[in-house]
Design a protein around this motif. Sequence first.
Motif, PDB file in Angstrom:
ATOM      1  N   ASN C  16       0.861  -1.135  -0.081  1.00 53.18           N
ATOM      2  CA  ASN C  16       0.013   0.034   0.209  1.00 53.18           C
ATOM      3  C   ASN C  16       0.967   1.081   0.078  1.00 53.18           C
ATOM      4  O   ASN C  16       1.381   1.676   1.126  1.00 53.18           O
ATOM      5  CB  ASN C  16      -0.759  -0.010   1.062  1.00 53.18           C
ATOM      6  CG  ASN C  16      -1.902   0.989   1.314  1.00 53.18           C
ATOM      7  OD1 ASN C  16      -1.900   2.056   0.536  1.00 53.18           O
ATOM      8  ND2 ASN C  16      -3.185   0.810   1.811  1.00 53.18           N
ATOM      9  N   LEU C  17       1.157   1.880  -1.004  1.00 56.02           N
ATOM     10  CA  LEU C  17       1.735   2.954  -1.217  1.00 56.02           C
ATOM     11  C   LEU C  17       1.036   4.163  -1.763  1.00 56.02           C
ATOM     12  O   LEU C  17       1.319   5.199  -2.417  1.00 56.02           O
ATOM     13  CB  LEU C  17       2.975   2.814  -2.404  1.00 56.02           C
ATOM     14  CG  LEU C  17       3.852   1.529  -2.330  1.00 56.02           C
ATOM     15  CD1 LEU C  17       4.731   1.573  -3.337  1.00 56.02           C
ATOM     16  CD2 LEU C  17       4.801   1.816  -0.911  1.00 56.02           C
ATOM     17  N   SER C  18      -0.327   4.260  -1.104  1.00 57.10           N
ATOM     18  CA  SER C  18      -1.294   5.221  -1.440  1.00 57.10           C
ATOM     19  C   SER C  18      -0.943   6.531  -1.038  1.00 57.10           C
ATOM     20  O   SER C  18      -1.530   7.576  -1.332  1.00 57.10           O
ATOM     21  CB  SER C  18      -2.619   4.714  -1.031  1.00 57.10           C
ATOM     22  OG  SER C  18      -2.690   4.377   0.199  1.00 57.10           O
ATOM     23  N   ASP C  19      -0.069   6.885  -0.150  1.00 58.26           N
ATOM     24  CA  ASP C  19       0.384   8.248   0.474  1.00 58.26           C
ATOM     25  C   ASP C  19       1.195   8.898  -0.724  1.00 58.26           C
ATOM     26  O   ASP C  19       1.361  10.078  -0.609  1.00 58.26           O
ATOM     27  CB  ASP C  19       1.039   8.082   1.635  1.00 58.26           C
ATOM     28  CG  ASP C  19       0.128   7.745   2.656  1.00 58.26           C
ATOM     29  OD1 ASP C  19      -1.038   7.869   2.796  1.00 58.26           O
ATOM     30  OD2 ASP C  19       0.665   7.139   3.959  1.00 58.26           O
ATOM     31  N   THR C 118     -11.181   1.578  -3.460  1.00 60.19           N
ATOM     32  CA  THR C 118     -11.509   0.154  -2.367  1.00 60.19           C
ATOM     33  C   THR C 118     -11.158  -0.985  -3.485  1.00 60.19           C
ATOM     34  O   THR C 118     -11.289  -0.868  -4.493  1.00 60.19           O
ATOM     35  CB  THR C 118     -12.846   0.238  -1.832  1.00 60.19           C
ATOM     36  OG1 THR C 118     -13.735   0.203  -3.248  1.00 60.19           O
ATOM     37  CG2 THR C 118     -13.238   1.531  -1.015  1.00 60.19           C
ATOM     38  N   TRP C 120     -13.306  -2.973  -3.962  1.00 60.44           N
ATOM     39  CA  TRP C 120     -14.526  -3.197  -4.595  1.00 60.44           C
ATOM     40  C   TRP C 120     -14.327  -2.615  -6.065  1.00 60.44           C
ATOM     41  O   TRP C 120     -14.634  -3.117  -7.119  1.00 60.44           O
ATOM     42  CB  TRP C 120     -15.649  -2.422  -3.857  1.00 60.44           C
ATOM     43  CG  TRP C 120     -16.819  -3.059  -3.924  1.00 60.44           C
ATOM     44  CD1 TRP C 120     -17.114  -4.210  -4.409  1.00 60.44           C
ATOM     45  CD2 TRP C 120     -18.136  -2.687  -3.063  1.00 60.44           C
ATOM     46  NE1 TRP C 120     -18.562  -4.376  -4.165  1.00 60.44           N
ATOM     47  CE2 TRP C 120     -18.816  -3.488  -3.231  1.00 60.44           C
ATOM     48  CE3 TRP C 120     -18.159  -1.499  -2.165  1.00 60.44           C
ATOM     49  CZ2 TRP C 120     -20.218  -3.409  -2.504  1.00 60.44           C
ATOM     50  CZ3 TRP C 120     -19.548  -1.370  -1.495  1.00 60.44           C
ATOM     51  CH2 TRP C 120     -20.172  -2.506  -1.765  1.00 60.44           C
ATOM     52  N   GLU C 121     -13.760  -1.508  -5.974  1.00 61.64           N
ATOM     53  CA  GLU C 121     -13.676  -0.622  -7.228  1.00 61.64           C
ATOM     54  C   GLU C 121     -12.413  -1.091  -7.943  1.00 61.64           C
ATOM     55  O   GLU C 121     -12.568  -0.993  -9.270  1.00 61.64           O
ATOM     56  CB  GLU C 121     -13.257   0.923  -7.053  1.00 61.64           C
ATOM     57  CG  GLU C 121     -14.567   1.573  -6.124  1.00 61.64           C
ATOM     58  CD  GLU C 121     -14.420   2.987  -5.444  1.00 61.64           C
ATOM     59  OE1 GLU C 121     -14.982   3.726  -5.812  1.00 61.64           O
ATOM     60  OE2 GLU C 121     -13.353   2.819  -4.641  1.00 61.64           O
ATOM     61  N   THR C 123     -11.615  -4.159  -8.233  1.00 67.87           N
ATOM     62  CA  THR C 123     -12.206  -5.343  -8.996  1.00 67.87           C
ATOM     63  C   THR C 123     -12.838  -4.923 -10.248  1.00 67.87           C
ATOM     64  O   THR C 123     -12.547  -5.695 -11.348  1.00 67.87           O
ATOM     65  CB  THR C 123     -13.004  -6.171  -8.325  1.00 67.87           C
ATOM     66  OG1 THR C 123     -12.517  -6.474  -6.845  1.00 67.87           O
ATOM     67  CG2 THR C 123     -13.631  -7.305  -8.837  1.00 67.87           C
ATOM     68  N   ASP C 124     -13.594  -3.966 -10.467  1.00 64.27           N
ATOM     69  CA  ASP C 124     -14.151  -3.326 -11.333  1.00 64.27           C
ATOM     70  C   ASP C 124     -13.489  -2.583 -12.380  1.00 64.27           C
ATOM     71  O   ASP C 124     -13.506  -3.195 -13.680  1.00 64.27           O
ATOM     72  CB  ASP C 124     -15.342  -2.272 -10.608  1.00 64.27           C
ATOM     73  CG  ASP C 124     -16.134  -1.630 -12.033  1.00 64.27           C
ATOM     74  OD1 ASP C 124     -16.737  -2.062 -12.538  1.00 64.27           O
ATOM     75  OD2 ASP C 124     -15.470  -0.342 -12.253  1.00 64.27           O
ATOM     76  N   THR C 141     -15.707 -10.992 -13.599  1.00 67.42           N
ATOM     77  CA  THR C 141     -14.598 -10.373 -13.122  1.00 67.42           C
ATOM     78  C   THR C 141     -13.274 -11.267 -13.468  1.00 67.42           C
ATOM     79  O   THR C 141     -13.647 -12.469 -14.073  1.00 67.42           O
ATOM     80  CB  THR C 141     -14.344 -10.252 -11.542  1.00 67.42           C
ATOM     81  OG1 THR C 141     -14.607 -11.412 -11.080  1.00 67.42           O
ATOM     82  CG2 THR C 141     -15.465  -9.259 -11.124  1.00 67.42           C
ATOM     83  N   VAL C 205     -13.230 -16.836  -2.957  1.00 65.66           N
ATOM     84  CA  VAL C 205     -13.693 -15.682  -3.660  1.00 65.66           C
ATOM     85  C   VAL C 205     -14.544 -16.002  -4.851  1.00 65.66           C
ATOM     86  O   VAL C 205     -15.452 -15.173  -5.213  1.00 65.66           O
ATOM     87  CB  VAL C 205     -12.187 -14.992  -4.097  1.00 65.66           C
ATOM     88  CG1 VAL C 205     -12.396 -13.752  -4.780  1.00 65.66           C
ATOM     89  CG2 VAL C 205     -11.281 -14.681  -2.734  1.00 65.66           C
TER      90      VAL C 205
END
Lengths: 225, 132, 393
Positions: C16-19, C118, C120-121, C123-124, C141, C205
């Motif tokens: 997670n490098l979302s910063d 997220t 969820w998004e 995956t989309d 998917t 899953v």
Amino acid sequence: MNIAYELEMKLRPPQKEMLPYPPKFITLASGEKMVIRQVKREEIPLLLEVIEPLIKIEKDFYDIVAARFYAELLGFFRYRVRDEYCLVGTIDGVVTSICNGRLVNDDLGMSYHTMTIKRGLRCGAQMFAAKMEYHIEILNQKEVFIVAESPIGFRRWMIEYQLVPRFHVQHELGGVPTYILTRDLYFAAKERLVTGTRPVPKGLLETSDTLILPEEYPQIPGWRR
Amino acid sequence: MYKIDKNVYAYRCPKCGQLHYPAPMRCKKCGYRRYPEQEIEPNFQKEGYKPWEKTPLKGSCKLLTYTRLWNLPIGFDQRYLDFGLVEFENGIRASGRLLVDKPKIGMKLNVRVEKIKEFYGKVCYGLQFVKP
Amino acid sequence: MRKVGVVGIGHTKFGNLSDYELVDIMAYASLNAMEDAGIDGGIDQVMVGNMGAGMLNHQTGIESALVSTLNLEPAMAELVSNGPASGSSAFKMGYMAIVSGMADVVLVTAGEQMRRITGWEATDFVATLSHPEVEYPYGLTLPAFAAMFTRAYMAKYGLTERQLSLISVKDHLNAEKNPFAHVQLPVTMEGIADSSHASVVNSYVSEPLRLYHMCPVSDGAASVVMCAMDGAARFKKKPVRIAGIGSATDTHCVHNRKDPLDLKAVRLAAETAYKMAGIGPKDISFAELHDAFVILELCLAEEVGFFKKGKAIEAIEKGETEVSGRLPINPSGGLKAKGHPVGATGISQIYELVKQLRGEAEKGRQVKNPKYGLAVNFGGFGNNVVATILAKE
């Protein structure tokens, strides 16, 4: 009698006798065994220490959850919340995750928070499941009020358990829309989501007797106690 | 004008008869072009152009494989959805929603077209595979 | 034809490098690669591999942004996109730029940032690779396609869910020793398959694929510096030669494949790469295979000629694909445990090949005396595949 003490006793909410949560253990993907058991009041100061470093971590809404969780447990410890409980998950005694909630009355439960320190093993999902198990199976309640404060929570609780919306009722955590777990929904989801073995073998249960603070938090890179 | 066409179509090449699903822009067997139904350029349907025949996907089919998907993408609030990949008697294959209790590879199914999604108010119709 | 080699490699931690900003993550990996090569400029061409910055970061033109933040103007710069195989395609384009004579030194950097949205998004986002009319609207998917593939494979060859978990355990063990891996957490057969709690802990899953049969959603970037071999002497390290590259496409719709179990594009891409390298599957010392779903490690190993169809699992059960085995597969931990920032994965695989061929891999996951490494990067559900072979000079 001391006047201050008398006043304190007036402030304290009455407490209901609650059936205790019988401890269980779950073998995680890593093969490690997580013991889930109820927290004793005198253990709460240690849990406050567990939570405190996360209060200012914005990512994944840890700040909201940690700050509120801290306040709820403090309220529990200092006799300001009625009929609250807290469950803890430990691996070799180290706190990996915690969850809490409250009884509104015999039939209705109020789910508060679920928080995971150790990540990647779905500990949080197991703790939430344990909390629902406590309300529905152990305390034999009819419904639990639940809210989500993060997208991950919404997916894990609302979607995973197919909770029913009941937006006109008010959850104690404020304005976030309220969803309900019913007994039917719980038992429909149980096989897929709730697991664990009881009784916990003596030696394994003893590892959880003394709670140990986590040394590091994956949520706070570089931080060490 | 506001009639809803609920069919899902396969397209037949007017030159060699090859069936396609979904519609390609040229026949995979003989290379014959397909022009869109609306004008895409002046005189877009050249002289002598034979339009492609649309054939609704219907009748019985055979289940080739299937899954129950528990992690749906955003836009779907169901807990899970079942999907199947089938082969129709005319050889056309398709993916779609599976609505049978105990799916088994090789089982015979029927197809129907129903609403599968509503997206910003637009209803999408698609294939559902059901017991005959 | 000019010979081309890799002289520098760089990688960020996957996870997670979302910063951070996507371009900064890519720049970080690029500078690592340039430092590794011992250069701070002199790049003729920058190739960027990325799948979704336009959708995920609401940013376009990342190739120009990267050049600028690296202070590499006026280097030529292009963005190469091929879904989850964008990285390898960018590598291929870099190779072609040198072979054509248009460039002598090329920086290829690939990255993706999927954790700002997220799961969820995400995956989309990945599902938008599927057909917009006959697949995507149904809610299908990539995990669903992989699951249907797995179901058909199980029916034909008798593979079990438990056997699939053996691959996960191996990959997690390798990733634990890889400091760049997203998931550095070993899993055990007891935990994900054998204990009475495993069906909940390792839930489905997309049946029959479970949580620990799938890659995580990751951020990250990787980068390489490549050059014409005749000019390689001026770099800090000895070059690793690009021996062969092949790529091939297959039908967009999975249902239009004659045999749903046939991953033709994988086979064709590998055959082309082998032919160019003048070698065969038996010459490969180790491989990085695109195991976004563990079933793919198995089937890709079969399609590239390591094992007969339906037989790869026997080799896995015997431990032949472990780091110490006869043919190590995914010593990096694979997409399964190292992580899968989609556009970055191809260059991350090349990074691993170079590291192994140089003998620089961490203790416990260094393959013994490797000569040739193969990487297979799988775009879509097998509709655009790139195979790359690197050789120790």
